[in-house]
Motif scaffolding. Sequence first.
Motif, mmCIF file in Angstrom:
data_model
loop_
_atom_site.group_PDB
_atom_site.id
_atom_site.type_symbol
_atom_site.label_atom_id
_atom_site.label_comp_id
_atom_site.label_asym_id
_atom_site.label_seq_id
_atom_site.Cartn_x
_atom_site.Cartn_y
_atom_site.Cartn_z
ATOM 1 N N SER A 207 45.827 44.693 38.807
ATOM 2 C CA SER A 207 45.592 43.205 39.252
ATOM 3 C C SER A 207 43.843 42.930 38.690
ATOM 4 C CB SER A 207 44.756 43.915 40.277
ATOM 5 O OG SER A 207 43.300 44.942 40.311
ATOM 6 N N THR A 208 43.544 42.149 38.664
ATOM 7 C CA THR A 208 42.160 40.959 38.370
ATOM 8 C C THR A 208 40.538 42.043 38.244
ATOM 9 O OG1 THR A 208 43.319 39.146 38.452
ATOM 10 C CG2 THR A 208 41.319 39.371 37.975
ATOM 11 N N SER A 209 41.082 42.801 39.154
ATOM 12 C CA SER A 209 39.838 43.819 39.624
ATOM 13 C C SER A 209 39.600 45.005 38.231
ATOM 14 C CB SER A 209 39.326 44.221 41.349
ATOM 15 O OG SER A 209 40.744 45.410 41.280
ATOM 16 N N MET A 210 41.157 45.598 38.325
ATOM 17 C CA MET A 210 40.938 46.068 36.724
ATOM 18 C C MET A 210 41.224 46.200 35.388
ATOM 19 S SD MET A 210 44.361 48.370 39.314
ATOM 20 C CE MET A 210 44.915 49.633 38.260
ATOM 21 N N VAL A 211 41.139 45.037 35.560
ATOM 22 C CA VAL A 211 40.641 44.600 33.961
ATOM 23 C C VAL A 211 39.215 44.386 32.985
ATOM 24 C CG1 VAL A 211 41.140 42.423 32.631
ATOM 25 C CG2 VAL A 211 42.435 42.924 34.758
ATOM 26 N N SER A 225 49.527 45.636 25.496
ATOM 27 C CA SER A 225 48.960 44.950 25.706
ATOM 28 C C SER A 225 48.294 45.027 27.356
ATOM 29 C CB SER A 225 50.398 43.730 26.069
ATOM 30 O OG SER A 225 49.898 42.481 27.124
ATOM 31 N N ILE A 226 47.085 44.158 27.937
ATOM 32 C CA ILE A 226 47.322 44.062 29.808
ATOM 33 C C ILE A 226 47.551 42.738 30.352
ATOM 34 C CG2 ILE A 226 44.942 44.278 30.667
ATOM 35 C CD1 ILE A 226 44.136 46.167 28.859
ATOM 36 N N LEU A 227 48.337 42.278 30.835
ATOM 37 C CA LEU A 227 48.467 41.619 31.837
ATOM 38 C C LEU A 227 47.161 40.916 33.119
ATOM 39 C CD1 LEU A 227 51.222 41.190 29.600
ATOM 40 C CD2 LEU A 227 51.555 39.551 32.095
ATOM 41 N N GLY A 228 46.456 40.969 33.465
ATOM 42 C CA GLY A 228 45.367 40.675 34.521
ATOM 43 C C GLY A 228 45.662 39.662 35.492
ATOM 44 N N GLY A 229 46.214 40.074 36.988
ATOM 45 C CA GLY A 229 46.112 39.161 38.106
ATOM 46 C C GLY A 229 47.142 38.366 37.469
ATOM 47 N N LEU A 230 47.386 37.217 38.895
ATOM 48 C CA LEU A 230 47.704 36.123 38.524
ATOM 49 C C LEU A 230 47.690 34.930 37.155
ATOM 50 C CD1 LEU A 230 47.420 34.500 42.231
ATOM 51 C CD2 LEU A 230 49.539 36.010 40.961
ATOM 52 N N ARG A 231 46.648 35.308 36.292
ATOM 53 C CA ARG A 231 46.002 34.549 35.185
ATOM 54 C C ARG A 231 47.314 35.023 33.905
ATOM 55 N NH1 ARG A 231 42.441 31.281 32.342
ATOM 56 N NH2 ARG A 231 43.059 31.315 30.125
ATOM 57 N N GLY A 232 47.759 36.270 34.095
ATOM 58 C CA GLY A 232 48.067 36.683 33.261
ATOM 59 C C GLY A 232 49.461 36.704 33.461
ATOM 60 N N ALA A 233 50.032 36.719 34.938
ATOM 61 C CA ALA A 233 51.660 36.019 34.717
ATOM 62 C C ALA A 233 51.844 34.285 34.464
ATOM 63 C CB ALA A 233 51.484 36.536 36.722
ATOM 64 N N ALA A 234 50.499 33.456 34.534
ATOM 65 C CA ALA A 234 50.553 32.248 33.964
ATOM 66 C C ALA A 234 50.657 32.084 32.829
ATOM 67 C CB ALA A 234 49.890 31.774 34.954
ATOM 68 N N GLU A 235 49.803 33.114 32.306
ATOM 69 C CA GLU A 235 50.096 32.996 30.985
ATOM 70 C C GLU A 235 51.625 33.198 30.399
ATOM 71 O OE1 GLU A 235 46.922 34.919 28.754
ATOM 72 O OE2 GLU A 235 45.522 33.350 29.890
#
Length: 282
Positions: A207-211, A225-235
Amino acid sequence: MGANWHGWLERLQNIDRRVLYLLLAVLVAFPLLRPFGLPLLVSPAVEALYQKIEALKSGDVVLMSFDYSAGGAPDIHPQVEAIARHLSRKDGVGLVTVGFFADGPMFAEKALAILEAAGKEYGKDFVNLGYRAGGEGAIAMLAADVKGTFAVDFRGMDTSKHPLLERVKSAKDFALVIEFAGGSPGPPEWIRQVQAVYQVPLAVGISTSMVPANIPYLEAKQLISILGGLRGAAEYELLTGQVGKGGAAMGSQTLGHLLIILFLVVGNAAYFLTRRTVRQAQ
């Protein structure tokens, strides 16, 4: 002309709020109905996971752990779907899913439906092991003995009969581990019990808050790698060329924020211009 200008400014400041809400609703809904990819800058961390999956060879097996609940799903599950779509295009690459949150295996089933739609076969190409209570201790058990920890999978089938699981005895047999986390157990537990012990490449979708709390693990090379929240999914969707829920949600947020900024700019400009007009009239 001055009177007309002043009247226009007055009307601009007093637009019916229902009109503003309607405009906001239309702009927020549009990307959800017609998703489009935003021109985002893809972070090196997201690019690293994409390249790692691209490099997987036939015979490799990936482990995905679903450690989030329904509350965290809107922020995390779009990442899962983007990666599942990517894996569905990899011939001969197996996928094993597990969950250390009770809701996890149900979200895994949604992701595995993407593989099924691509013609993958349960037991041969992918397996959903299910849920195991115990947090970090259960992760350690899985890492040491996959089939010993899960004698029966989420669908009630004997795991000893799955050809895919013949290729993975312990965590060291996975080419890649991806943990999706909305709380604890999360990245620290997986680093201690899997990455540090078995030296397996570990990526996380969180989740974004955990990044911020997990960036040090990335810098220390304990995570690839780290994917953060919706932004990570969109990227990630941009890299795969398939816009999904991540891009749609980011589009909604972006258009909604832009409209609110426009309201603020126009409202303040109208206010100050009106004051100026009034002073000039006096």
